[in-house]
Write a protein that holds these residues in place. Structure first.
Motif, PDB file in Angstrom:
ATOM      1  N   ALA A  62       0.831  -1.207   0.000  1.00 39.54           N
ATOM      2  CA  ALA A  62       0.000   0.000   0.000  1.00 39.54           C
ATOM      3  C   ALA A  62       0.864   1.255   0.000  1.00 39.54           C
ATOM      4  O   ALA A  62       0.559   2.225  -0.695  1.00 39.54           O
ATOM      5  N   GLN A  63       1.964   1.245   0.757  1.00 40.99           N
ATOM      6  CA  GLN A  63       2.880   2.392   0.781  1.00 40.99           C
ATOM      7  C   GLN A  63       3.506   2.606  -0.589  1.00 40.99           C
ATOM      8  O   GLN A  63       3.592   3.737  -1.074  1.00 40.99           O
ATOM      9  N   VAL A  64       3.934   1.513  -1.215  1.00 37.75           N
ATOM     10  CA  VAL A  64       4.560   1.604  -2.539  1.00 37.75           C
ATOM     11  C   VAL A  64       3.569   2.182  -3.541  1.00 37.75           C
ATOM     12  O   VAL A  64       3.898   3.070  -4.324  1.00 37.75           O
ATOM     13  N   ARG A  65       2.342   1.678  -3.512  1.00 39.38           N
ATOM     14  CA  ARG A  65       1.317   2.164  -4.446  1.00 39.38           C
ATOM     15  C   ARG A  65       0.953   3.620  -4.185  1.00 39.38           C
ATOM     16  O   ARG A  65       0.539   4.327  -5.100  1.00 39.38           O
ATOM     17  N   ALA A  66       1.114   4.073  -2.948  1.00 37.11           N
ATOM     18  CA  ALA A  66       0.841   5.473  -2.610  1.00 37.11           C
ATOM     19  C   ALA A  66       2.011   6.381  -2.996  1.00 37.11           C
ATOM     20  O   ALA A  66       1.928   7.595  -2.866  1.00 37.11           O
TER      21      ALA A  66
END
Length: 87
Positions: A62-66
């Motif tokens: 989720a952090q990477v996608r954000a």
């Protein structure tokens, strides 16, 4: 892919590949008139998302996608990012 700004310069990553793969990559580059690094960049960009989805925990994904890619815990500088991966 355009030129990167000075703060966004591309990084060099070394990887060991089977000689047959290297020959195929060289042939592709020679016939197409592009550099082998172009095709490696295309492969990485095209496949990285699938690898992240398969290997990263949901919260990190989720952090990477954000757009907030966390720094790897064992961040190290050296010529070989993956160590000796002989199998």
């Amino acid at each position: 892919m355009g030129r990167k700004k000075s703060a966004e310069k591309l990084k060099v990553v070394a990887v060991r590949v089977d000689p047959a793969i290297e020959r195929r990559l060289r042939l592709l580059a020679e016939i197409s008139g592009r550099k082998p690094s172009y095709f490696l960049q295309q492969l990485i960009e095209g496949g990285l998302g699938a690898l992240e989805e398969a290997w990263l925990p949901a919260d990190v994904l989720a952090q990477v996608r954000a757009g907030t890619v966390p720094e790897p815990a064992g961040a190290q500088s050296g010529p070989d990012l993956f160590g000796d991966m002989e199998q």
